[in-house]
Scaffold this active site. Structure first.
Site, short mmCIF file in Angstrom:
data_model
loop_
_atom_site.label_atom_id
_atom_site.label_comp_id
_atom_site.label_asym_id
_atom_site.label_seq_id
_atom_site.Cartn_x
_atom_site.Cartn_y
_atom_site.Cartn_z
CB ILE A 243 -21.32 59.48 123.71
CG1 ILE A 243 -21.64 59.64 122.33
CG2 ILE A 243 -19.96 60.45 124.06
CD1 ILE A 243 -22.32 61.01 121.87
CG ASN B 137 -14.65 60.84 137.53
OD1 ASN B 137 -13.98 60.56 138.37
ND2 ASN B 137 -14.91 60.79 136.05
CD GLU C 207 -13.99 64.85 130.15
OE1 GLU C 207 -15.01 64.49 129.46
OE2 GLU C 207 -13.05 64.42 130.06
CG HIS D 165 -21.99 61.77 135.25
ND1 HIS D 165 -21.45 63.04 135.48
CD2 HIS D 165 -20.78 61.13 134.88
CE1 HIS D 165 -20.35 63.27 134.89
NE2 HIS D 165 -19.65 62.29 134.75
CG MET D 166 -22.56 55.53 139.65
SD MET D 166 -23.69 54.66 140.73
CE MET D 166 -23.49 55.55 142.21
CG HIS D 167 -18.08 57.15 134.80
ND1 HIS D 167 -18.04 57.35 133.53
CD2 HIS D 167 -17.99 58.16 135.59
CE1 HIS D 167 -17.78 58.65 133.36
NE2 HIS D 167 -17.76 59.10 134.39
P1 AMP Z 1 -17.01 62.54 133.59
O1 AMP Z 1 -15.57 62.84 133.25
O2 AMP Z 1 -17.06 61.89 134.83
O3 AMP Z 1 -17.74 64.19 133.83
O4 AMP Z 1 -17.82 61.93 132.45
C1 AMP Z 1 -18.50 62.37 131.56
C2 AMP Z 1 -18.84 61.38 130.71
O5 AMP Z 1 -20.04 61.67 129.64
C3 AMP Z 1 -17.65 60.90 129.83
O6 AMP Z 1 -17.30 59.51 129.66
C4 AMP Z 1 -18.16 61.21 128.36
O7 AMP Z 1 -17.88 60.34 127.19
C5 AMP Z 1 -19.78 61.04 128.53
N1 AMP Z 1 -20.72 61.88 127.72
C6 AMP Z 1 -20.53 63.26 127.08
N2 AMP Z 1 -21.48 63.50 126.25
C7 AMP Z 1 -22.24 62.47 126.18
C8 AMP Z 1 -23.68 61.89 125.45
N3 AMP Z 1 -24.18 62.91 124.64
N4 AMP Z 1 -23.88 60.74 125.65
C9 AMP Z 1 -23.48 59.79 126.24
N5 AMP Z 1 -22.28 60.23 127.15
C10 AMP Z 1 -21.66 61.45 127.07
#
Ligand code: AMP
Length: 114
Positions: free
Chosen positions: A32, A88, A96, A101-103
């Protein structure tokens, strides 16, 4: 850390998201708040809080997440120039959302710590 139920809702299509791929085991959707021209998250369909919760029974999901991320990179035509795949974990890793999840990041030079 934020509640991971937001990702479960995306998987179940209860809230809108740009899903780019879904099968029985994983879902991939656009971040997002993208940090790169291509920024896609790949998540297991079953809840796993973080990489700390990978065990003997569920470890194969990681290989599938990698495989799907790499295939998406090819589809998005970023594989030749390259990309970065990041997971992360917890506070020091900058996690966060409480849902593994994998980026997949690409489309520009992604800064590295190394
Ligand atoms: P992390 O810091 O590895 O936990 O990454 C969490 C990611 O989730 C961040 O890059 C956010 O921008 C993303 N994120 C949070 N809420 C949503 C959502 N509703 N749809 C898509 N991505 C999201």
């Amino acid at each position: 850390m934020k509640d991971g139920s937001v990702f479960k809702k995306i998987i179940n299509k209860e809230i809108p998201a740009s899903i780019v791929y879904q099968d029985k085991r994983v879902t991939a959707f656009e971040d997002i708040k993208p940090k790169a021209p291509i920024h896609i998250l790949i998540v297991p369909n079953i809840f796993i809080a973080s990489s700390n919760d990978i065990n003997k029974k569920n470890k194969n999901i990681l290989a599938h997440m990698f495989y799907i991320a790499i295939n998406i990179a090819k589809e998005k035509k970023i594989s030749e120039e390259g990309y970065k795949i990041i997971i992360n974990c917890n506070k020091n890793g900058g996690q966060e959302i409480n849902y593994l999840h994998m980026h997949l990041l690409g489309g520009k030079k992604i800064n590295s710590l190394f």
